[in-house]
Enzyme design. Structure first.
Site, PDB file in Angstrom:
ATOM      1  N   GLN A  98     -12.355 -31.623   9.219  1.00 42.24           N
ATOM      2  CA  GLN A  98     -13.647 -31.109   9.498  1.00 42.24           C
ATOM      3  C   GLN A  98     -13.845 -29.787  10.495  1.00 42.24           C
ATOM      4  OE1 GLN A  98     -16.252 -33.232  12.325  1.00 42.24           O
ATOM      5  NE2 GLN A  98     -17.623 -33.476  10.408  1.00 42.24           N
ATOM      6  N   TYR A 168     -25.000 -29.165  15.990  1.00 41.47           N
ATOM      7  CA  TYR A 168     -23.874 -28.313  16.371  1.00 41.47           C
ATOM      8  C   TYR A 168     -24.251 -26.814  16.240  1.00 41.47           C
ATOM      9  CZ  TYR A 168     -20.572 -32.331  16.991  1.00 41.47           C
ATOM     10  OH  TYR A 168     -19.912 -33.443  17.626  1.00 41.47           O
ATOM     11  N   ARG A 354     -18.319 -46.615   9.492  1.00 39.03           N
ATOM     12  CA  ARG A 354     -18.265 -47.729  10.248  1.00 39.03           C
ATOM     13  C   ARG A 354     -17.605 -48.790   9.465  1.00 39.03           C
ATOM     14  NH1 ARG A 354     -24.741 -47.569  11.959  1.00 39.03           N
ATOM     15  NH2 ARG A 354     -24.463 -46.681   9.866  1.00 39.03           N
TER      16      ARG A 354
END
Length: 404
Positions: A98, A168, A354
């Site tokens: 990423q 971001y 998760r």
């Protein structure tokens, strides 16, 4: 019916199945370099059955990190990154990196460098304002993305994810709430999308067709009303604008897929996760003014959204109608039913986060027994661990008291 465990093409790649370990910042690089702990983290997920394990977060430059402990892409990082990709490949999986710039989410104090933004906007982690990225500074930013992309490929990564989410840097340019520029990178949606389009073009030109490239794109920043028909300057980036941007990116022809996401690390992080908001645990992960600030503002900043499987699907459906590009459904993919639902709705791949922290081998067990249920309770106590070493505190036996 297509199986989530059938091989599938993603750009130049053939994935062994349709499951991707999504980017979940690991907090395992104290010297901003790969560690044995980080390698084992991704090896374990690769061995657990996903087709791709995504390394997060690889900053393109020192000031693009959320803090100084994160990896930033430079030649010194390549040997460790190569060890990581070799370990993932040895388990039969592929590796993705990423790439991004944290923008206003960066901690300018920790990084000892000013955070960047579309204008002078708050950068809470450093308790400062961002430096406005000048138009004549953008070519240098693009060059850093190109260098980072080439280094990732040299390190053995099979795919690159360009981070255009969570407010971001690129995402902040997309947001009408954060981007008040009056030049060619602000105002109209086409102008606000210009940086995203240029960066993705730069990345593709740097690596050619050797690897897959996808974008993580916000559908909704978590401010205002999320549904279609509600885009406005006060609601931030919304699904209507996201669909229009996705159409622009598709027309450019540089992407192999889009991974829709949501929420803002600046304004509303819990919208990405849904489930309980671990306010106490988050505050305890900091010291001093940040801890005090989270203790006071936690109920405002860390909101509670009820968890349901495939919880981003209602927004992602709008994107599915808007583009023909392959889409990676993120958010609440925990069992065979949610995987089959994603495929039925026209999504090509599923991203898991998760649930894999709790059970890295969950994909293998679901493939062997479709009735397998995830042990993840969506308590989100894993979230504050990103500042030390990302893990499931229930799995490790650390969650001895409520973190809410």
């Amino acid at each position: 019916m297509t199986s989530p465990f059938s091989p599938a093409a993603l750009g130049p790649l053939t994935l062994r199945n349709r499951l991707i370990k999504c980017a979940t910042f690991e907090g395992m690089t104290p010297e901003a370099l790969v560690t044995d702990e980080l390698i084992e983290f991704h090896r374990e997920h690769a061995a657990g059955g996903v087709a791709v394990s995504t390394l997060a977060y690889c900053a393109i430059s020192p000031e693009g990190r959320t803090d100084r402990h994160q990896i930033w892409m430079r030649p010194e990082a390549v040997p460790g990154l190569r060890r990581l990709t070799d370990a993932v490949h040895a388990e039969g999986a592929l590796a993705a990196a990423q790439l991004g710039h944290a923008g206003a989410v960066a901690n300018s104090v920790s990084n000892r460098a000013a955070a960047l933004g579309p204008g002078r906007i708050p950068a809470p982690m450093g308790m400062s304002l961002t430096h406005k990225l000048a138009q004549d500074e953008i070519p240098a930013l693009r060059a850093k993305f190109a260098d980072a992309a080439r280094l990732a490929v040299d390190s053995g990564f099979d795919a690159l994810e360009v981070h255009c989410g969570h407010n971001y840097l690129i995402s902040s340019f997309l947001s009408p709430l954060l981007n008040h520029r009056r030049d060619g990178y602000g105002g109209s949606l086409a102008n606000r999308a210009r940086l995203a389009r240029e960066v993705i073009e730069t990345v593709r030109e740097a690596v050619g067709d050797r690897v897959a490239v996808w974008a993580k794109l916000n559908l909704y920043d978590g401010v205002g009303t999320p549904g279609p028909g509600h885009s406005s300057r006060l609601s931030g980036f919304n699904v209507d604008e996201a669909c229009a941007v996705a159409q622009l990116l598709e027309s450019d022809g540089h992407l192999d897929a889009i991974e829709p996401t949501a929420g803002s690390s600046l304004l509303n992080p819990m919208y990405l996760f849904h489930g309980r908001a671990p306010r106490k645990a988050f505050a305890n992960a900091f010291h001093g003014a940040m801890k005090a600030g989270l203790q006071v503002a936690g109920p405002i900043f860390l909101k509670h959204y009820p968890y349901t499987d495939a919880y981003l699907l209602p927004l992602a459906r709008e994107l599915r109608k808007a583009v023909d590009l392959p889409l990676i459904l993120l958010g609440g993919i925990t069992d065979r039913a949610s995987m089959d639902l994603a495929l039925d709705e026209g999504f090509d791949f599923m991203a898991m986060g998760r649930a894999l922290l709790r059970e890295p081998d969950l994909p293998l067990r679901i493939e062997a027994d479709p009735s397998t249920e995830s042990l993840c309770t969506h308590c989100n106590l894993c979230m504050p661990t990103i500042y030390s070493s990302t893990r499931c505190p229930i799995r490790t036996g650390e969650a001895t008291a409520p973190g809410w």
